[in-house]
Design a protein around this motif. Sequence first.
Motif, PDB file in Angstrom:
ATOM      1  N   GLU A 118       0.839  -1.053  -0.043  1.00 33.99           N
ATOM      2  CA  GLU A 118       0.162  -0.077   0.063  1.00 33.99           C
ATOM      3  C   GLU A 118       0.935   1.397  -0.078  1.00 33.99           C
ATOM      4  O   GLU A 118       0.480   2.062  -0.749  1.00 33.99           O
ATOM      5  CB  GLU A 118      -0.994  -0.048   1.102  1.00 33.99           C
ATOM      6  CG  GLU A 118      -2.002   1.058   0.969  1.00 33.99           C
ATOM      7  CD  GLU A 118      -3.092   0.850   2.137  1.00 33.99           C
ATOM      8  OE1 GLU A 118      -3.886   1.722   2.391  1.00 33.99           O
ATOM      9  OE2 GLU A 118      -3.226  -0.071   2.662  1.00 33.99           O
ATOM     10  N   VAL A 119       1.950   1.313   0.756  1.00 33.34           N
ATOM     11  CA  VAL A 119       2.855   2.382   0.940  1.00 33.34           C
ATOM     12  C   VAL A 119       3.436   2.589  -0.582  1.00 33.34           C
ATOM     13  O   VAL A 119       3.789   3.578  -1.094  1.00 33.34           O
ATOM     14  CB  VAL A 119       3.961   2.248   2.027  1.00 33.34           C
ATOM     15  CG1 VAL A 119       4.923   3.248   1.927  1.00 33.34           C
ATOM     16  CG2 VAL A 119       3.211   2.384   3.460  1.00 33.34           C
ATOM     17  N   LEU A 120       4.048   1.636  -1.037  1.00 32.33           N
ATOM     18  CA  LEU A 120       4.761   1.703  -2.364  1.00 32.33           C
ATOM     19  C   LEU A 120       3.814   2.235  -3.495  1.00 32.33           C
ATOM     20  O   LEU A 120       4.164   2.927  -4.351  1.00 32.33           O
ATOM     21  CB  LEU A 120       5.284   0.275  -2.710  1.00 32.33           C
ATOM     22  CG  LEU A 120       6.432  -0.307  -1.935  1.00 32.33           C
ATOM     23  CD1 LEU A 120       6.631  -1.877  -2.530  1.00 32.33           C
ATOM     24  CD2 LEU A 120       7.501   0.686  -2.216  1.00 32.33           C
ATOM     25  N   LEU A 121       2.360   1.583  -3.402  1.00 31.71           N
ATOM     26  CA  LEU A 121       1.525   2.032  -4.691  1.00 31.71           C
ATOM     27  C   LEU A 121       1.204   3.618  -4.292  1.00 31.71           C
ATOM     28  O   LEU A 121       1.107   4.483  -5.238  1.00 31.71           O
ATOM     29  CB  LEU A 121       0.245   1.504  -4.517  1.00 31.71           C
ATOM     30  CG  LEU A 121       0.388  -0.221  -4.941  1.00 31.71           C
ATOM     31  CD1 LEU A 121      -0.989  -1.076  -4.532  1.00 31.71           C
ATOM     32  CD2 LEU A 121       0.456  -0.112  -6.395  1.00 31.71           C
TER      33      LEU A 121
ATOM     34  N   LEU B  10       2.008   6.484  -7.213  1.00 32.85           N
ATOM     35  CA  LEU B  10       0.807   7.396  -7.582  1.00 32.85           C
ATOM     36  C   LEU B  10       1.059   8.792  -7.321  1.00 32.85           C
ATOM     37  O   LEU B  10       0.979   9.597  -8.251  1.00 32.85           O
ATOM     38  CB  LEU B  10      -0.364   7.149  -6.614  1.00 32.85           C
ATOM     39  CG  LEU B  10      -1.115   5.623  -7.261  1.00 32.85           C
ATOM     40  CD1 LEU B  10      -2.302   5.181  -6.674  1.00 32.85           C
ATOM     41  CD2 LEU B  10      -1.354   6.000  -8.731  1.00 32.85           C
ATOM     42  N   ALA B  11       1.763   9.208  -6.068  1.00 30.65           N
ATOM     43  CA  ALA B  11       2.066  10.585  -5.873  1.00 30.65           C
ATOM     44  C   ALA B  11       3.274  11.070  -6.856  1.00 30.65           C
ATOM     45  O   ALA B  11       3.301  12.283  -7.391  1.00 30.65           O
ATOM     46  CB  ALA B  11       2.794  10.683  -4.463  1.00 30.65           C
ATOM     47  N   ARG B  12       4.275  10.312  -7.311  1.00 28.10           N
ATOM     48  CA  ARG B  12       5.255  10.424  -8.369  1.00 28.10           C
ATOM     49  C   ARG B  12       4.695  10.985  -9.509  1.00 28.10           C
ATOM     50  O   ARG B  12       5.019  11.651 -10.315  1.00 28.10           O
ATOM     51  CB  ARG B  12       6.347   9.592  -8.269  1.00 28.10           C
ATOM     52  CG  ARG B  12       7.162   9.443  -7.176  1.00 28.10           C
ATOM     53  CD  ARG B  12       8.440   8.478  -7.547  1.00 28.10           C
ATOM     54  NE  ARG B  12       8.222   7.284  -7.779  1.00 28.10           N
ATOM     55  CZ  ARG B  12       8.010   6.172  -7.111  1.00 28.10           C
ATOM     56  NH1 ARG B  12       8.303   6.582  -5.767  1.00 28.10           N
ATOM     57  NH2 ARG B  12       7.621   4.877  -7.442  1.00 28.10           N
ATOM     58  N   ARG B  13       3.525  10.044  -9.875  1.00 28.98           N
ATOM     59  CA  ARG B  13       2.538  10.439 -11.097  1.00 28.98           C
ATOM     60  C   ARG B  13       1.814  11.579 -11.048  1.00 28.98           C
ATOM     61  O   ARG B  13       1.199  11.817 -12.080  1.00 28.98           O
ATOM     62  CB  ARG B  13       1.867   9.266 -11.574  1.00 28.98           C
ATOM     63  CG  ARG B  13       2.931   8.057 -12.174  1.00 28.98           C
ATOM     64  CD  ARG B  13       1.866   7.169 -12.582  1.00 28.98           C
ATOM     65  NE  ARG B  13       2.541   6.209 -13.190  1.00 28.98           N
ATOM     66  CZ  ARG B  13       2.186   5.475 -14.080  1.00 28.98           C
ATOM     67  NH1 ARG B  13       0.943   5.432 -14.725  1.00 28.98           N
ATOM     68  NH2 ARG B  13       3.045   4.528 -14.877  1.00 28.98           N
TER      69      ARG B  13
END
Length: 70
Positions: free
Chosen positions: A37-40, A44-47
């Motif tokens: 969940e943290v990695l996702l 998403l934040a980087r995108r």
Amino acid sequence: MAAPPKKAFPLRLDPALHAAIERAAASDLRSVNAEVEVLLREALARRGVKLADPAPRKRGRPPKSEGDSQ
């Protein structure tokens, strides 16, 4: 008050990828599920996808009610 339910779904991962996530989770003292969940969220934040912050989970023992006796 209970936390809102989370969406459950099956996820198939390459065993090597799962092992890497498991190692990362252990170093961060998280479960594999929490680490995914943290990695996702980070990806998403980087995108540039904005998400609401997750609801903080209550930790520790619930307060004693007046009817409890010990």
